[in-house]
Motif scaffolding. Structure first.
Motif, short mmCIF file in Angstrom:
data_model
loop_
_atom_site.label_atom_id
_atom_site.label_comp_id
_atom_site.label_asym_id
_atom_site.label_seq_id
_atom_site.Cartn_x
_atom_site.Cartn_y
_atom_site.Cartn_z
N ALA A 123 -4.05 -3.53 -2.41
CA ALA A 123 -2.69 -3.34 -2.93
C ALA A 123 -1.96 -4.66 -3.17
N ASP A 130 -8.38 1.08 -9.99
CA ASP A 130 -8.33 0.70 -8.57
C ASP A 130 -7.90 -0.74 -8.44
N ARG A 131 -7.00 -0.98 -7.52
CA ARG A 131 -6.61 -2.35 -7.20
C ARG A 131 -7.61 -2.89 -6.20
N GLU A 132 -8.05 -4.13 -6.41
CA GLU A 132 -9.06 -4.72 -5.54
C GLU A 132 -8.75 -6.19 -5.32
N THR A 177 -2.82 2.10 -4.08
CA THR A 177 -4.04 1.31 -4.28
C THR A 177 -4.62 1.49 -5.67
N ARG A 178 -3.94 2.28 -6.51
CA ARG A 178 -4.35 2.47 -7.90
C ARG A 178 -3.13 2.26 -8.79
N ASP A 223 -2.68 -4.44 3.20
CA ASP A 223 -2.62 -4.65 1.75
C ASP A 223 -3.86 -5.37 1.24
N THR A 275 0.84 -1.19 0.00
CA THR A 275 0.00 0.00 0.00
C THR A 275 0.88 1.25 0.00
N THR A 289 -6.86 -2.85 1.35
CA THR A 289 -6.79 -1.78 0.34
C THR A 289 -6.74 -2.32 -1.08
#
Length: 173
Positions: free
Chosen positions: A111, A58-60, A26-27, A106, A21, A109
């Motif tokens: 990440a 966005d990371r998910e 997170t993107r 992580d 993170t 978020t």
């Protein structure tokens, strides 16, 4: 004194590890292209631009768990289909080896995920519309009738056989 040394060593381990993170965010910037170009890029219901484009995604965690993040394209004359941005584990998260707290951050978020830096999607054209299909169907019938008429003129078939085959061709859908 021993307790202080252990606490110091534990603090050094905690400080020397960090989370994805902090390092990668997170993107992620991702370049998106399509063939043909000029398609609207839609992720999570939002229009993020037109291909080719560099966008922030966005990371998910869900994207990692379910094999990718859905992306759609809208372009006149092309199907609106769902495509996937491939997702994998962000290797920076491995730095968290000694720190379960940072793993939790992580994961929360997103990440822990990472996308490829570049994607190029092949869009699929719409099927022929009804008028084109009718025209194509009529062309096929016309060609069959021309061949049939030639057979009649060459004396290969009789007028009765011609009329019978002609009726069959005209009844076809």
């Amino acid at each position: 004194m021993k307790k202080a040394n252990y606490l110091f060593i534990l603090a050094v381990i905690m400080i020397s590890t960090s989370c994805a993170t902090l390092f990668t965010g997170t993107r992620q910037n991702v370049s998106i292209d399509s063939n043909p170009q000029g398609a609207d890029i839609i992720i999570d219901g939002q229009n993020l631009g037109v291909t080719p484009a560099k966008i922030k995604v966005d990371r998910e965690l869900d994207a990692l768990l379910y094999g990718g993040k859905e992306i759609q394209f809208e372009l006149e004359g092309y199907k609106k289909l769902g495509y996937e941005l491939d997702t994998r584990l962000n290797s920076v998260a491995i730095i968290n080896f000694f720190n379960p707290l940072f793993w939790g951050i992580d994961i929360a978020t997103g990440a822990v995920t990472k996308y490829d830096n570049y994607y190029n999607f092949q869009l699929r054209p719409l099927e022929f519309n009804n008028t084109q299909s009718i025209t194509e169907s009529n062309m096929e019938k016309y060609e069959k009738l021309v061949q049939l008429k030639k057979l009649l003129e060459d004396g290969v078939i009789t007028q009765e056989e011609f009329d019978k085959e002609k009726a069959k061709i005209l009844e076809e859908e």
